[in-house]
Design an enzyme around this catalytic site. Sequence first.
Site, PDB file in Angstrom:
ATOM      1  N   ARG A  78      61.645  19.462  45.923  1.00  0.00           N
ATOM      2  CA  ARG A  78      62.056  19.394  44.509  1.00  0.00           C
ATOM      3  C   ARG A  78      62.338  17.959  44.078  1.00  0.00           C
ATOM      4  O   ARG A  78      63.174  17.278  44.683  1.00  0.00           O
ATOM      5  CB  ARG A  78      63.304  20.239  44.257  1.00  0.00           C
ATOM      6  CG  ARG A  78      63.608  20.355  42.767  1.00  0.00           C
ATOM      7  CD  ARG A  78      64.729  21.315  42.490  1.00  0.00           C
ATOM      8  NE  ARG A  78      66.010  20.641  42.426  1.00  0.00           N
ATOM      9  CZ  ARG A  78      67.169  21.267  42.345  1.00  0.00           C
ATOM     10  NH1 ARG A  78      67.216  22.580  42.344  1.00  0.00           N
ATOM     11  NH2 ARG A  78      68.292  20.588  42.275  1.00  0.00           N
TER      12      ARG A  78
ATOM     13  N   ASP B 190      69.692  24.210  37.038  1.00  0.00           N
ATOM     14  CA  ASP B 190      70.137  23.279  38.081  1.00  0.00           C
ATOM     15  C   ASP B 190      71.291  22.402  37.608  1.00  0.00           C
ATOM     16  O   ASP B 190      71.279  21.898  36.477  1.00  0.00           O
ATOM     17  CB  ASP B 190      68.973  22.380  38.519  1.00  0.00           C
ATOM     18  CG  ASP B 190      67.899  23.174  39.260  1.00  0.00           C
ATOM     19  OD1 ASP B 190      68.252  24.141  39.959  1.00  0.00           O
ATOM     20  OD2 ASP B 190      66.711  22.819  39.111  1.00  0.00           O
TER      21      ASP B 190
ATOM     22  N   HIS C 232      66.326  29.958  36.363  1.00  0.00           N
ATOM     23  CA  HIS C 232      65.380  30.382  37.397  1.00  0.00           C
ATOM     24  C   HIS C 232      66.125  31.034  38.549  1.00  0.00           C
ATOM     25  O   HIS C 232      67.332  30.819  38.733  1.00  0.00           O
ATOM     26  CB  HIS C 232      64.507  29.215  37.873  1.00  0.00           C
ATOM     27  CG  HIS C 232      65.245  28.043  38.425  1.00  0.00           C
ATOM     28  ND1 HIS C 232      65.811  27.073  37.630  1.00  0.00           N
ATOM     29  CD2 HIS C 232      65.527  27.678  39.695  1.00  0.00           C
ATOM     30  CE1 HIS C 232      66.393  26.158  38.385  1.00  0.00           C
ATOM     31  NE2 HIS C 232      66.251  26.500  39.645  1.00  0.00           N
TER      32      HIS C 232
ATOM     33  N   HIS D 201      70.118  30.697  37.732  1.00  0.00           N
ATOM     34  CA  HIS D 201      70.880  29.493  37.381  1.00  0.00           C
ATOM     35  C   HIS D 201      69.953  28.485  36.699  1.00  0.00           C
ATOM     36  O   HIS D 201      68.728  28.599  36.775  1.00  0.00           O
ATOM     37  CB  HIS D 201      71.488  28.837  38.639  1.00  0.00           C
ATOM     38  CG  HIS D 201      70.456  28.300  39.597  1.00  0.00           C
ATOM     39  ND1 HIS D 201      69.723  29.097  40.443  1.00  0.00           N
ATOM     40  CD2 HIS D 201      70.029  27.024  39.822  1.00  0.00           C
ATOM     41  CE1 HIS D 201      68.898  28.359  41.148  1.00  0.00           C
ATOM     42  NE2 HIS D 201      69.050  27.090  40.790  1.00  0.00           N
TER      43      HIS D 201
HETATM   44  C1  SIN Z   1      65.874  25.760  42.978  1.00  0.00           C
HETATM   45  O1  SIN Z   1      65.541  24.655  42.572  1.00  0.00           O
HETATM   46  O2  SIN Z   1      66.860  26.319  42.548  1.00  0.00           O
HETATM   47  C2  SIN Z   1      65.010  26.450  44.001  1.00  0.00           C
HETATM   48  C3  SIN Z   1      63.917  27.225  43.370  1.00  0.00           C
HETATM   49  C4  SIN Z   1      63.009  27.849  44.391  1.00  0.00           C
HETATM   50  O3  SIN Z   1      63.160  27.579  45.590  1.00  0.00           O
HETATM   51  O4  SIN Z   1      62.133  28.609  44.000  1.00  0.00           O
END
Ligand code: SIN
Length: 289
Positions: A280, A110, A258, A108
């Site tokens: 994050r 974000d 990602h 996806h």
């Molecule tokens: C995310 O921001 O989607 C999580 C990415 C991760 O935990 O590696």
Amino acid sequence: MPSSTCSAIDHGICIGPLTGAVGAEISGVDLRDPIPENVFEVIEQALLNHLVIIFRDQDISPEQQKVFASRFSDLQSHPFVESMNGIPEITEIVKEAWEVENWGGNWHADVTFLPQPSKGAALFAKEVPLQGGDTLFSNMYLAYETLSDGLKHLLDSLNAIHDSGEVGRFSDEFDGMRAKNAERIASVHPVVRIHPRTQKKALFINQEYTTQFEGMTPEESRPLLEYLFQHSVRPEITCRVRWQKNTLVVWDNRVTLHSPISDDFAARFDKTGFRRVMHRATFTGEKTS
Ligand code: SIN
């Protein structure tokens, strides 16, 4: 030194590409210190060039992460999950040792269901297993550029609907994530967007949130979307980030996808796996065009 070889050293910063397609490790900078403007410009250019940049051994606090992330953009909290206590700009992403899936564990970008999806993010590894829980990234410029001229032409004129789905899916299955009281969100975006800084075209769809093309039914849209989802994550346009504690990764959310890999087989079969905690800082969004 990064594990990859420096392709460039600029202002004492070494930039080592991870693959031929996406990602670079950056060394020679301590993110606890104030970063002079000329050094930050090198880092920002590395992000524009490589789309995903990786800093190792950065023993930073959430406050220091916030300060660094704010150099790229204003920050925003997640629409559906509560932020870290006391730091609204940072979301703590927790996979407990008994949980099998990582949060966000599918390919996806974000929050693309927002009218103005986030420009990027800075993700800090607070607690990671010795192995496993890596994150894959893909290069959505290359996803677009490697299509045929005929399909590019068709996609250039299409918009797609991005739908968050039920709000509870962002927290219900995760003991460490707390839900916000919020409503489901859907937005329409161009299927091909132009990066405002590079002026290059990138494919802007993802399997997590893109449900259909505007003006078509989900059933009509599905075959072409499925093709594009697979095309966007072919191994040759991806990289794999192996986390260590105190790794910080910054990505450009406009031109990458990602996927954190849910490979905690100990949790799946023996019920005692690894705990994974990431912080994050999410950049604010901008209008898609
Ligand atoms: C995310 O921001 O989607 C999580 C990415 C991760 O935990 O590696």
